[in-house]
Scaffold this motif. Structure first.
Motif, PDB file in Angstrom:
ATOM      1  N   PRO A 137       2.452  -7.787  -0.327  1.00 43.59           N
ATOM      2  CA  PRO A 137       2.550  -6.149  -0.940  1.00 43.59           C
ATOM      3  C   PRO A 137       1.519  -5.928  -1.318  1.00 43.59           C
ATOM      4  O   PRO A 137      -0.213  -5.841  -0.937  1.00 43.59           O
ATOM      5  N   GLN A 138       1.487  -4.337  -1.770  1.00 45.79           N
ATOM      6  CA  GLN A 138       0.469  -3.293  -1.629  1.00 45.79           C
ATOM      7  C   GLN A 138      -0.329  -4.109  -2.584  1.00 45.79           C
ATOM      8  O   GLN A 138      -2.020  -4.363  -1.975  1.00 45.79           O
ATOM      9  N   ALA A 139      -0.492  -5.128  -3.965  1.00 45.60           N
ATOM     10  CA  ALA A 139      -1.824  -5.494  -4.762  1.00 45.60           C
ATOM     11  C   ALA A 139      -2.668  -7.059  -3.308  1.00 45.60           C
ATOM     12  O   ALA A 139      -3.713  -6.322  -4.063  1.00 45.60           O
ATOM     13  N   TRP A 140      -2.180  -7.317  -2.807  1.00 48.23           N
ATOM     14  CA  TRP A 140      -3.052  -8.196  -1.895  1.00 48.23           C
ATOM     15  C   TRP A 140      -3.886  -7.550  -0.993  1.00 48.23           C
ATOM     16  O   TRP A 140      -4.672  -7.480  -0.590  1.00 48.23           O
ATOM     17  N   VAL A 141      -2.825  -6.038  -0.642  1.00 42.27           N
ATOM     18  CA  VAL A 141      -3.433  -5.592   0.846  1.00 42.27           C
ATOM     19  C   VAL A 141      -4.995  -4.788  -0.141  1.00 42.27           C
ATOM     20  O   VAL A 141      -5.651  -4.573   0.318  1.00 42.27           O
TER      21      VAL A 141
END
Length: 224
Positions: free
Chosen positions: A101-105
């Protein structure tokens, strides 16, 4: 695992070429220690992959964080931000943009930007063997390019992945609806066929019943 395996081979090849062919000032001992550590991590990753088919988001992030940390160490021992392969920071960011997901990215992108910024601004004596403002501007341009590229990957790749996932979900919903409609049509056809098959004997029974009633009425009249 395969990304890291090819990276290790490339790191060994470029280090040997830079040291032997181009006589580039490298910290050979430090580079060897980093590559050896990566080999050990990759052996563990391979063994882990044979036991776990669905790793968690945290485990995937840690794996890619290790790659970013190793790249930072390798660049530290081989010229800092002036290393021509510093754009390799983008590969872990691109991989995590596809997987998580984008938070990890954004978290890994921020770590990569921070590592690059350290090499750019705080790395000791990184411009000692380069003179002139033009080279400094060139390195600064590389840093700006990396920051923009990392931001674009972190945002647009995740958006494209989300769009593809939504499209797949829509296709699955349409397929399920079509299958449901096919089942309803088949059920309706079966019901119509059953009704037709039952209609013939029922009609015959009705005719026989009508004949019996007429015969009964006729017999009663004759009796009277």
């Amino acid at each position: 695992f395969w990304f890291r395996a090819f990276s290790i081979l490339g790191q060994i090849a470029t280090s040997v070429l830079a040291k032997v062919i181009f006589a580039f000032p490298l910290n050979g001992l430090g580079i060897a220690a980093v590559i050896s550590s990566l080999v050990a991590v990759n052996v563990y990753t391979w063994l882990r992959s044979t036991k776990v088919s669905d790793p968690s988001n945290v485990e995937i992030f840690i794996q890619l964080f290790i790659d970013v940390a190793a790249l930072t160490a390798l660049f530290y021992f081989s010229g800092g931000a002036t290393n021509p392969f510093v754009s390799m920071y983008l590969l872990p960011v691109a991989i995590i943009a596809v997987l998580l997901p984008q938070a990890w990215v954004w978290l890994l992108a921020a770590i990569s930007m921070g590592a690059y910024s350290y090499l750019m601004w705080l790395y000791p004596n990184q411009h000692a063997h380069h003179n002139g403002q033009s080279f400094t501007l060139h390195v600064l341009g590389m840093w700006v390019s990396f920051v923009l590229s990392a931001g674009v990957i972190a945002f647009f790749v995740v958006k494209m992945r989300s769009a593809l996932q939504q499209k797949d979900q829509l296709l699955i919903a349409v397929r399920e609806r079509a299958i449901k409609n096919e089942k309803l049509v088949s059920l309706g056809a079966l019901a119509a066929s059953t009704a037709h098959e039952m209609g013939t004997p029922l009609g015959t029974i009705q005719l026989i019943t009508a004949d019996l009633e007429e015969n009964k009425i006729s017999q009663e009249e004759i009796t009277i």
